[in-house]
Enzyme design. Sequence first.
Site, PDB file in Angstrom:
ATOM      1  N   ASN A 223       0.700  -1.197   0.048  1.00 31.41           N
ATOM      2  CA  ASN A 223      -0.057  -0.044  -0.045  1.00 31.41           C
ATOM      3  C   ASN A 223       0.890   1.261  -0.048  1.00 31.41           C
ATOM      4  O   ASN A 223       2.077   1.157  -0.030  1.00 31.41           O
ATOM      5  CB  ASN A 223      -0.942   0.113   1.176  1.00 31.41           C
TER       6      ASN A 223
ATOM      7  N   PHE B   8      -5.287   3.390  14.383  1.00 35.14           N
ATOM      8  CA  PHE B   8      -5.437   4.185  13.491  1.00 35.14           C
ATOM      9  C   PHE B   8      -6.402   3.819  12.438  1.00 35.14           C
ATOM     10  O   PHE B   8      -6.363   2.548  12.287  1.00 35.14           O
ATOM     11  CB  PHE B   8      -4.026   4.515  12.451  1.00 35.14           C
TER      12      PHE B   8
END
Length: 399
Positions: free
Chosen positions: A209, A322
Amino acid sequence: MLEGKKILLGVSGGIAAYKAIALTSKLTQAGADVRVIMTQSATEFVTPLSFQAISRNEVYTDTFEEKDPRKIAHIDLADWPDFILLAPATAHLIGRIANGLADDLLTTTLLAATKPVYVAPAMNVHMYKHPAVRNNMQRLDSWGYRFIEPGDGYLACGYIGKGRLEEPETIVSILQQEYTKTQRWNGKKVLISAGPTRETVDAVRFFTNYSSGKMGYELAKAAAREGAEVHLVTGPTQLSAPAHVKLYQITTAEEMFNQMTLLYEDMDIVIKSAAVADYKPVKQTNKKMKKKDGNLFIELERTKDILKYLGDRKQKQYLVGFAAETEDILTYGKGKLEKKNLDAIVMNDISNKEIGFQSDFNEVIFLTRDGTEKKITKSKKEEIAKQLITFIENEIRKD
């Protein structure tokens, strides 16, 4: 504050060297004991006598001038101070330090120093923005050097922009703030994850990613500066290891799971900022897959949910997750907070290309289990990390 502090001031050769005289005066008035090292170029702008008169100490300029045969000057100077301040720090000085050069008394002393170093750059605005200068500053930052940003305004070269040495009063104020801080996390053990993971497809391909790891690394630096024992588990990044941090380099989600769970039990605070792959290929090969006619289908399977695993086994740990989302940020964030038994969650909108992944900036919302919600508007990730550490500390104090 600075009363009784021993400060070694390094002055390099730029027109801003004249402001270092006023800085010496302000530091001395604040009660500090100041010794000055000047580069040869600095003596072309101001004289050693000026610093000597104000500091009431000898000024050092020559590597080979060993006045006391019982001591090696650059080693003695490196050991003496509570901290070192470089003001002004020219592009040339920053470059020499970043590349480990020791070709005069100042750089030789810095190479031998183990005390904190503060750097106050001063140069032309275009020099300050040059990739070489930025890379050198980033390297020093990764080594634990602390920067006092230059100000905006009229420069000696006639340009107007960022690059002028910060005003002496402001530098003294920043140093006073630094030394009135208490190390709030002294004795605490902090575990942080950062960066992406990579999931192998074949000998040349993998799934990953856009995470750069910058937020996690800044959190690690901020926690270390608060006195914590920091353990940073990181996927592949282009970042240098933060100073005073124990680094664990992993590649896959499975490796991150294993390392995080191995360390988890002894931790006081855990911040999972890594962007871990949710899926991985069912089959992997160490050979390169050849191109064939038609479409290619790769079957994926779920990876282990690290954050949920940690939440389910949480005891004394303060656990922060997160959430990087593209829509309904608060809704998804609140859901993740409850589902994974977190104490707090940090949410950000990754659909905004100016912040988030790869950027030095971000904009986040900090949300706790009791509904406390705090927004940090667009800021450098370094500043966001400092604010998040404060938020977490305030929440822990409530318990």
